[in-house]
Design a protein around this motif. Structure first.
Motif, short mmCIF file in Angstrom:
data_model
loop_
_atom_site.label_atom_id
_atom_site.label_comp_id
_atom_site.label_asym_id
_atom_site.label_seq_id
_atom_site.Cartn_x
_atom_site.Cartn_y
_atom_site.Cartn_z
N ILE A 42 0.85 -1.21 0.00
CA ILE A 42 0.00 0.00 0.00
C ILE A 42 0.88 1.25 0.00
O ILE A 42 0.61 2.21 -0.73
CB ILE A 42 -0.96 -0.01 1.21
N LEU A 45 2.30 1.72 -3.51
CA LEU A 45 1.30 2.22 -4.46
C LEU A 45 1.01 3.70 -4.24
O LEU A 45 0.82 4.46 -5.19
CB LEU A 45 0.02 1.39 -4.36
N LYS A 46 1.00 4.12 -2.99
CA LYS A 46 0.81 5.55 -2.70
C LYS A 46 1.97 6.37 -3.25
O LYS A 46 1.76 7.44 -3.81
CB LYS A 46 0.66 5.78 -1.19
N ILE A 50 -0.89 6.04 -7.06
CA ILE A 50 -2.04 5.23 -7.42
C ILE A 50 -3.14 5.54 -6.42
O ILE A 50 -2.97 5.32 -5.22
CB ILE A 50 -1.71 3.71 -7.40
N SER A 52 -6.76 5.67 -4.24
CA SER A 52 -7.37 4.62 -3.42
C SER A 52 -8.38 3.78 -4.20
O SER A 52 -8.48 2.57 -3.99
CB SER A 52 -8.02 5.21 -2.17
N ARG A 55 -6.30 1.37 -6.09
CA ARG A 55 -5.64 0.43 -5.20
C ARG A 55 -6.62 -0.68 -4.80
O ARG A 55 -6.24 -1.84 -4.67
CB ARG A 55 -5.11 1.13 -3.95
N GLN A 56 -7.88 -0.33 -4.64
CA GLN A 56 -8.90 -1.31 -4.26
C GLN A 56 -9.28 -2.21 -5.43
O GLN A 56 -9.79 -3.31 -5.23
CB GLN A 56 -10.15 -0.60 -3.76
N THR A 58 -7.12 -3.01 -8.12
CA THR A 58 -5.94 -3.52 -8.80
C THR A 58 -5.59 -4.88 -8.23
O THR A 58 -5.67 -5.09 -7.03
CB THR A 58 -4.75 -2.55 -8.62
#
Length: 103
Positions: A42, A45-46, A50, A52, A55-56, A58
């Motif tokens: 996480i 990705l931040k 990317i 949220s 991210r949820q 992917t």
């Protein structure tokens, strides 16, 4: 090399378990290519900006024991990179079927 990161070539001899495509888990750790050590997925990705929502939505390609091999459209794991001593290469491709862009 694919600049959009929709095709990846990895060292096939590094794969020890079945590969699968799965959702991201909050406890996932990832060792991005070129990074000195693994970091929480996480957090990575931040850093890559990317959002949220994506991210949820992917997924990742991971070994059945949990280790992440590739995040399609984003990055490959340092562990599975092609080296000069690599003998067998495995190609994985990915095609997004959603109309939404990752970034």
């Amino acid at each position: 090399f694919d600049p959009e990161n929709k095709i990846v070539y990895i060292d096939a001899d590094m794969i020890k378990n079945q590969l699968l495509f799965r959702n991201i888990h909050n406890t996932d750790v990832f060792h991005p290519l070129g990074y000195p050590s693994p970091i929480p997925l996480i957090q990575y990705l931040k850093k890559q900006k990317i959002g949220s929502f994506f991210r949820q939505h992917t997924g990742v390609v991971a070994e059945s024991m949990g280790e992440i091999v590739w995040i399609p459209e984003i990055a490959v794991s340092h562990k599975y990179r092609i080296r000069s001593k690599t003998k067998n290469i495995f190609r994985i491709s990915y095609r997004r079927i959603s109309k939404y862009s990752l970034r």
